[in-house]
Motif scaffolding. Structure first.
Motif, PDB file in Angstrom:
ATOM      1  N   ARG A  18       0.838  -1.193   0.000  1.00  0.00           N
ATOM      2  CA  ARG A  18       0.000   0.000   0.000  1.00  0.00           C
ATOM      3  C   ARG A  18       0.872   1.241   0.000  1.00  0.00           C
ATOM      4  NH1 ARG A  18      -0.401   2.438   5.034  1.00  0.00           N
ATOM      5  NH2 ARG A  18      -2.372   3.438   4.507  1.00  0.00           N
ATOM      6  N   ARG A  19       0.330   2.314  -0.524  1.00  0.00           N
ATOM      7  CA  ARG A  19       1.030   3.597  -0.526  1.00  0.00           C
ATOM      8  C   ARG A  19       0.503   4.441   0.627  1.00  0.00           C
ATOM      9  NH1 ARG A  19       0.495   6.224  -6.029  1.00  0.00           N
ATOM     10  NH2 ARG A  19       2.515   5.247  -6.504  1.00  0.00           N
ATOM     11  N   ALA A  20       1.401   4.986   1.413  1.00  0.00           N
ATOM     12  CA  ALA A  20       1.030   5.845   2.539  1.00  0.00           C
ATOM     13  C   ALA A  20       1.154   7.309   2.129  1.00  0.00           C
ATOM     14  CB  ALA A  20       1.925   5.563   3.737  1.00  0.00           C
ATOM     15  N   ILE A  21       0.374   8.157   2.782  1.00  0.00           N
ATOM     16  CA  ILE A  21       0.429   9.591   2.518  1.00  0.00           C
ATOM     17  C   ILE A  21       0.580  10.327   3.848  1.00  0.00           C
ATOM     18  CG2 ILE A  21      -0.666  11.585   1.441  1.00  0.00           C
ATOM     19  CD1 ILE A  21      -2.290   9.717  -0.289  1.00  0.00           C
ATOM     20  N   LEU A  22       1.646  11.101   3.937  1.00  0.00           N
ATOM     21  CA  LEU A  22       1.921  11.929   5.114  1.00  0.00           C
ATOM     22  C   LEU A  22       1.588  13.370   4.783  1.00  0.00           C
ATOM     23  CD1 LEU A  22       3.227  12.706   7.861  1.00  0.00           C
ATOM     24  CD2 LEU A  22       5.447  12.713   6.667  1.00  0.00           C
ATOM     25  N   GLY A  23       0.777  14.009   5.602  1.00  0.00           N
ATOM     26  CA  GLY A  23       0.442  15.414   5.431  1.00  0.00           C
ATOM     27  C   GLY A  23       1.219  16.283   6.406  1.00  0.00           C
ATOM     28  N   ILE A  24       1.713  17.401   5.911  1.00  0.00           N
ATOM     29  CA  ILE A  24       2.402  18.389   6.749  1.00  0.00           C
ATOM     30  C   ILE A  24       1.674  19.716   6.605  1.00  0.00           C
ATOM     31  CG2 ILE A  24       4.556  19.627   7.160  1.00  0.00           C
ATOM     32  CD1 ILE A  24       6.040  17.232   6.003  1.00  0.00           C
ATOM     33  N   THR A  25       1.235  20.269   7.723  1.00  0.00           N
ATOM     34  CA  THR A  25       0.466  21.499   7.679  1.00  0.00           C
ATOM     35  C   THR A  25       1.027  22.524   8.659  1.00  0.00           C
ATOM     36  OG1 THR A  25      -1.813  22.363   7.622  1.00  0.00           O
ATOM     37  CG2 THR A  25      -1.269  20.832   9.408  1.00  0.00           C
ATOM     38  N   GLY A  26       0.413  23.675   8.688  1.00  0.00           N
ATOM     39  CA  GLY A  26       0.874  24.783   9.513  1.00  0.00           C
ATOM     40  C   GLY A  26       0.533  26.084   8.813  1.00  0.00           C
ATOM     41  N   SER A  27       0.647  27.173   9.513  1.00  0.00           N
ATOM     42  CA  SER A  27       0.312  28.481   8.955  1.00  0.00           C
ATOM     43  C   SER A  27       1.328  28.896   7.893  1.00  0.00           C
ATOM     44  CB  SER A  27       0.268  29.522  10.074  1.00  0.00           C
ATOM     45  OG  SER A  27      -0.755  29.207  11.007  1.00  0.00           O
ATOM     46  N   PRO A  28       1.000  29.888   7.058  1.00  0.00           N
ATOM     47  CA  PRO A  28       1.954  30.368   6.053  1.00  0.00           C
ATOM     48  C   PRO A  28       3.283  30.766   6.701  1.00  0.00           C
ATOM     49  CG  PRO A  28      -0.215  31.311   5.645  1.00  0.00           C
ATOM     50  CD  PRO A  28      -0.302  30.599   6.965  1.00  0.00           C
ATOM     51  N   GLY A  29       4.393  30.271   6.130  1.00  0.00           N
ATOM     52  CA  GLY A  29       5.705  30.585   6.668  1.00  0.00           C
ATOM     53  C   GLY A  29       6.170  29.679   7.784  1.00  0.00           C
ATOM     54  N   ASP A 160       6.943  35.075  15.808  1.00  0.00           N
ATOM     55  CA  ASP A 160       7.751  36.127  15.204  1.00  0.00           C
ATOM     56  C   ASP A 160       8.673  35.572  14.123  1.00  0.00           C
ATOM     57  OD1 ASP A 160       9.299  34.775  17.043  1.00  0.00           O
ATOM     58  OD2 ASP A 160      10.320  36.567  17.807  1.00  0.00           O
ATOM     59  N   GLU A 161       9.170  34.367  14.329  1.00  0.00           N
ATOM     60  CA  GLU A 161      10.023  33.718  13.333  1.00  0.00           C
ATOM     61  C   GLU A 161       9.214  33.351  12.092  1.00  0.00           C
ATOM     62  OE1 GLU A 161      13.234  31.747  11.376  1.00  0.00           O
ATOM     63  OE2 GLU A 161      13.027  33.415  12.783  1.00  0.00           O
ATOM     64  N   ARG A 162       7.993  32.865  12.296  1.00  0.00           N
ATOM     65  CA  ARG A 162       7.131  32.516  11.155  1.00  0.00           C
ATOM     66  C   ARG A 162       6.861  33.737  10.275  1.00  0.00           C
ATOM     67  NH1 ARG A 162       2.195  33.047   9.433  1.00  0.00           N
ATOM     68  NH2 ARG A 162       1.534  34.226  11.275  1.00  0.00           N
ATOM     69  N   VAL A 163       6.525  34.863  10.904  1.00  0.00           N
ATOM     70  CA  VAL A 163       6.232  36.083  10.143  1.00  0.00           C
ATOM     71  C   VAL A 163       7.488  36.583   9.438  1.00  0.00           C
ATOM     72  CG1 VAL A 163       5.497  38.486  10.326  1.00  0.00           C
ATOM     73  CG2 VAL A 163       4.290  36.713  11.624  1.00  0.00           C
ATOM     74  N   ARG A 164       8.633  36.495  10.108  1.00  0.00           N
ATOM     75  CA  ARG A 164       9.880  36.930   9.481  1.00  0.00           C
ATOM     76  C   ARG A 164      10.164  36.121   8.217  1.00  0.00           C
ATOM     77  NH1 ARG A 164      14.649  35.587   8.407  1.00  0.00           N
ATOM     78  NH2 ARG A 164      14.382  33.502   9.299  1.00  0.00           N
ATOM     79  N   ARG A 165       9.998  34.806   8.322  1.00  0.00           N
ATOM     80  CA  ARG A 165      10.205  33.948   7.156  1.00  0.00           C
ATOM     81  C   ARG A 165       9.240  34.303   6.027  1.00  0.00           C
ATOM     82  NH1 ARG A 165       9.905  28.077  10.061  1.00  0.00           N
ATOM     83  NH2 ARG A 165      11.715  28.240  11.436  1.00  0.00           N
ATOM     84  N   ASP A 208       9.886  24.002  16.390  1.00  0.00           N
ATOM     85  CA  ASP A 208      10.835  24.637  15.478  1.00  0.00           C
ATOM     86  C   ASP A 208      12.215  24.005  15.587  1.00  0.00           C
ATOM     87  OD1 ASP A 208      11.269  26.564  13.472  1.00  0.00           O
ATOM     88  OD2 ASP A 208      12.304  27.858  14.887  1.00  0.00           O
ATOM     89  N   THR A 209      12.584  23.517  16.758  1.00  0.00           N
ATOM     90  CA  THR A 209      13.914  22.934  16.946  1.00  0.00           C
ATOM     91  C   THR A 209      14.110  21.651  16.142  1.00  0.00           C
ATOM     92  OG1 THR A 209      13.068  21.840  18.934  1.00  0.00           O
ATOM     93  CG2 THR A 209      14.254  23.926  19.231  1.00  0.00           C
ATOM     94  N   ALA A 210      13.009  20.996  15.751  1.00  0.00           N
ATOM     95  CA  ALA A 210      13.111  19.772  14.951  1.00  0.00           C
ATOM     96  C   ALA A 210      13.020  20.044  13.458  1.00  0.00           C
ATOM     97  CB  ALA A 210      12.013  18.792  15.361  1.00  0.00           C
TER      98      ALA A 210
END
Length: 222
Positions: A18-29, A160-165, A208-210
């Protein structure tokens, strides 16, 4: 939690037959694309590719259609994507036989436009990594996305890091600084707040450290 922990968890999703699907989400940046690209690159290594990357961004509606709908000034909001098409592609990726190449749309950042058939998912792909803002949204056609995903990880950097990016990314692709800041704190922030409300539905919150640094960078402050 380290990036190596994430590699092991992602690899464990793949099962024979079977094929697995991993989703990665989060806010813009939040670092979704960077994490997905590193996972795919490290898991594939130097051997035959068995992990594919299919971003949600290929399902942006084209600017011409956004103009017709009167949504161009909100580009990136949930109703500026073909959510039903994205869910259908994920279902096809899960169900397609071992002898078919599945073509997914890509997204050209310089043009800010989707590109049909840009991403081939080969039959050898046993794990597909997909990433985007609205994987856990429970409204409309977006509700069809989560059932197609084996796990969903939520990237959670400091705000603050997310917005900077985010500002830096807008500048990289052509916006002047004032426009980049205004878009990041306006349209993007409204979308970010919506995405943040889905965090509790994730299987894993990635600190963020990971998160790996973008290729070529040696510091998170760059």
């Amino acid at each position: 939690m380290t990036f190596d922990d994430l590699l092991r968890r992602a690899a464990a999703l793949a099962r024979p037959g079977r094929r697995a699907i991993l989703g990665i989400t989060g806010s813009p940046g939040a670092g979704k694309t960077t994490l997905a690209e590193h996972l795919v690159r490290e898991l594939n290594g130097d051997g035959p590719p068995w992990v594919a990357h299919v971003p949600m961004d290929g399902f942006h509606l084209a600017d011409a259609e956004l103009d017709r709908l009167g949504r161009r000034d909100r580009k990136g909001a949930p109703d500026t994507f073909d959510a039903a098409g994205y869910a259908a592609l994920l279902r096809r990726l899960r169900e397609e036989g071992d002898d078919e190449v599945v073509y997914a749309p890509g997204f050209e950042r310089v043009l800010e436009q989707p590109l049909a058939g840009a991403l081939p998912v080969l039959p050898s792909a046993r794990l597909v990594v997909t990433e985007g803002n609205y994987l856990l949204l429970g409204t409309g056609a977006w509700a069809r996305v989560r059932p197609q995903l084996d796990e969903v990880w939520f990237c959670a950097p400091a705000e603050d890091e997310r917005v900077r990016r985010l500002v830096a990314r807008h500048e990289e692709f052509g916006k002047d600084h004032e426009t980049a800041v205004a878009w990041s704190l306006g349209t993007d922030q409204r979308n970010a707040d919506l995405v943040a409300d889905t965090r509790d539905r994730a299987d894993l919150v990635v600190p963020d450290t990971a998160l790996p640094l973008p290729y070529g960078r040696t510091s998170r402050s760059v």
